[in-house]
Motif scaffolding. Structure first.
Motif, short mmCIF file in Angstrom:
data_model
loop_
_atom_site.label_atom_id
_atom_site.label_comp_id
_atom_site.label_asym_id
_atom_site.label_seq_id
_atom_site.Cartn_x
_atom_site.Cartn_y
_atom_site.Cartn_z
N UNK A 14 0.81 -1.22 0.00
CA UNK A 14 0.00 0.00 0.00
C UNK A 14 0.84 1.26 0.00
N UNK A 15 2.15 1.13 0.28
CA UNK A 15 3.01 2.31 0.32
C UNK A 15 3.94 2.29 1.51
N UNK A 16 5.04 3.03 1.38
CA UNK A 16 6.08 3.05 2.40
C UNK A 16 5.86 4.14 3.43
N UNK A 17 6.30 3.84 4.65
CA UNK A 17 6.44 4.87 5.68
C UNK A 17 7.93 5.22 5.77
N UNK A 18 8.28 6.40 6.25
CA UNK A 18 9.70 6.79 6.28
C UNK A 18 10.52 6.17 7.41
N UNK A 19 9.88 5.47 8.36
CA UNK A 19 10.61 4.93 9.51
C UNK A 19 10.07 3.56 9.87
N UNK A 20 10.97 2.56 9.96
CA UNK A 20 10.61 1.21 10.37
C UNK A 20 11.56 0.74 11.46
N UNK A 21 11.02 0.01 12.42
CA UNK A 21 11.82 -0.59 13.49
C UNK A 21 11.50 -2.07 13.56
N UNK A 22 12.52 -2.90 13.44
CA UNK A 22 12.38 -4.35 13.57
C UNK A 22 13.00 -4.78 14.89
N UNK A 23 12.26 -5.49 15.72
CA UNK A 23 12.83 -5.94 17.00
C UNK A 23 12.44 -7.38 17.27
N UNK A 24 13.47 -8.20 17.56
CA UNK A 24 13.27 -9.62 17.83
C UNK A 24 14.55 -10.38 17.58
N UNK A 25 14.60 -11.64 18.06
CA UNK A 25 15.82 -12.45 18.00
C UNK A 25 15.82 -13.48 16.90
N UNK A 26 14.72 -13.63 16.16
CA UNK A 26 14.68 -14.66 15.11
C UNK A 26 15.34 -14.12 13.85
N UNK A 27 16.60 -14.50 13.66
CA UNK A 27 17.43 -13.89 12.62
C UNK A 27 16.86 -14.05 11.23
N UNK A 28 16.36 -15.23 10.89
CA UNK A 28 15.83 -15.47 9.55
C UNK A 28 14.66 -14.55 9.26
N UNK A 29 13.69 -14.48 10.17
CA UNK A 29 12.50 -13.67 9.95
C UNK A 29 12.83 -12.18 9.92
N UNK A 30 13.78 -11.76 10.78
CA UNK A 30 14.20 -10.36 10.78
C UNK A 30 14.87 -10.00 9.45
N UNK A 31 15.71 -10.91 8.94
CA UNK A 31 16.38 -10.67 7.66
C UNK A 31 15.38 -10.59 6.53
N UNK A 32 14.41 -11.49 6.53
CA UNK A 32 13.39 -11.47 5.47
C UNK A 32 12.55 -10.20 5.53
N UNK A 33 12.21 -9.75 6.75
CA UNK A 33 11.43 -8.51 6.88
C UNK A 33 12.24 -7.32 6.38
N UNK A 34 13.52 -7.27 6.75
CA UNK A 34 14.38 -6.17 6.28
C UNK A 34 14.52 -6.20 4.76
N UNK A 35 14.68 -7.39 4.19
CA UNK A 35 14.80 -7.52 2.72
C UNK A 35 13.53 -7.01 2.03
N UNK A 36 12.37 -7.32 2.60
CA UNK A 36 11.11 -6.87 2.01
C UNK A 36 11.00 -5.34 2.04
N UNK A 37 11.42 -4.74 3.16
CA UNK A 37 11.37 -3.28 3.27
C UNK A 37 12.35 -2.65 2.29
#
Length: 348
Positions: A14-37
């Motif tokens: 739907x569109x980007x926001x200018x600020x995102x925060x990812x917090x958690x210890x599951x490295x794979x899911x955090x990496x995938x979320x960052x890649x998507x952003x």
């Protein structure tokens, strides 16, 4: 705003926001979320990227603040990533993050992505995290627990056009897969990808999964408590064997089992003295998943059974420290196995 991880893709569409925060210890899911952003940001014209890792209390935040306010001659949009491995930015960092969060409003030229580990409740209530959450999008990366793992594996297989057989065989296949990869989500992802290389799209048999999936499970000593309180003897045995293979200290494993037995005995004694179960649990600082397990098992456990378990835990304490006990294995791991199975039977 808080955004569930499962809704991130729909949000980005739907569109980007200018600020995102990812917090958690599951490295794979955090990496995938960052890649998507990042992918959504590149599609929106953010062609430059800078990364800053906060190391130590004396980190120079001026470079991060300057990066957010600078523009390249050749690109009109950029991605600025801030990694805080400790989850503690310090006094200067707290002020800087609040400034960054407030400055993100209406700043279409810079997308800021903050990476954090899993945060406790006190940290999440701090001013700097509240600013990130209020002025941007915060995505909590929760771990995939053992009970969720078969469904997660099935979903990942479906992404690559594969599935297990229906019915009991399929469920058995998913449970076997989960046993092989528990506690190691990145390796689970790799094993799923391996199946796509070895077999075409479509249905996978038990034999194909059994032959392909390596045993890459990693066990957390504190998850052992979850298994024994659930009365799951096969899982507890696998975990003990895995912990032994990984070189975990026997005394730490014993402490985990003994602490559960002591806590059960304290709560049972409080109940026998007239305390309601919810009050007894609160007074003994039992909450979360452990509280639910205690609520299930305590009505079936009496004081005498718990006294026998407490006595067994005392004997095993001596064995793991080198003492011999009559009618008990001299090997510490075998003694721990016996104690764990005793507790499983009592809770099962």
């Amino acid at each position: 705003m808080q955004l569930p991880l499962a809704q991130l893709d729909a949000h980005l569409a739907k569109g980007l926001r200018p600020l995102y925060t990812l917090h958690g210890d599951e490295a794979l899911l955090a990496q995938e979320a960052a890649d998507a952003i990042r992918a959504a940001a590149r599609a929106a014209g953010h062609t430059e990227r800078s990364s800053h890792t906060v190391a130590g209390a004396h980190f120079d935040w001026s470079a991060v603040l300057a990066a957010g306010g600078s523009m390249s001659l050749f690109a009109d949009r950029q991605i600025v990533e801030i990694r805080i491995p400790s989850g503690k930015p310090g006094k200067d960092g707290s002020a800087a993050l609040q400034q960054i969060a407030e400055g993100a409003q209406g700043n279409e030229g810079t997308l800021t992505l903050v990476h954090l580990p899993r945060l406790d409740r006190q940290t999440r209530s701090g001013a700097w995290f509240a600013a990130l959450e209020n002025h941007g999008v915060a995505v909590q990366i929760d771990n995939i627990e053992r009970g969720q793992l078969p469904q997660w594996i099935a979903q990942r297989l479906a992404r690559q056009g594969q599935r297990v057989r229906p019915g009991e065989e399929g469920q058995r296949t998913l449970q076997f897969f989960a046993d092989r990869v528990e506690g190691n989500l990145l390796a689970a992802h790799q094993e799923i990808q391996k199946l796509a290389l070895l077999h075409p799209e479509g249905e996978l048999s038990w034999e194909q999964v059994e032959a392909a999936v390596n045993n890459v499970a990693r066990y957390d000593v504190f998850k052992l408590s979850e298994a024994v309180l659930a009365g799951n003897a096969p899982r507890a045995s696998r975990m003990l064997a895995g912990l032994q293979a990984e070189g975990e200290a026997e005394v730490l494993v014993h402490y985990t089992l003994a602490e559960d037995i002591r806590a059960l005995k304290r709560v049972r004694d409080a109940m026998d003295a007239g305390r309601p179960l919810p009050m007894a649990l609160r007074e003994n600082r039992v909450w979360g998943p452990r509280e639910r397990a205690f609520e299930r098992v305590l009505p079936r456990l009496d004081g005498r059974a718990l006294a026998r378990l407490l006595r067994a835990a005392h004997l095993v304490d001596g064995i793991v420290k080198g003492l011999k006990q009559p009618d008990w294995p001299a090997d510490g791991w075998l003694a721990l196995q016996r104690l764990a199975l005793m507790l499983c039977r009592a809770c099962g």
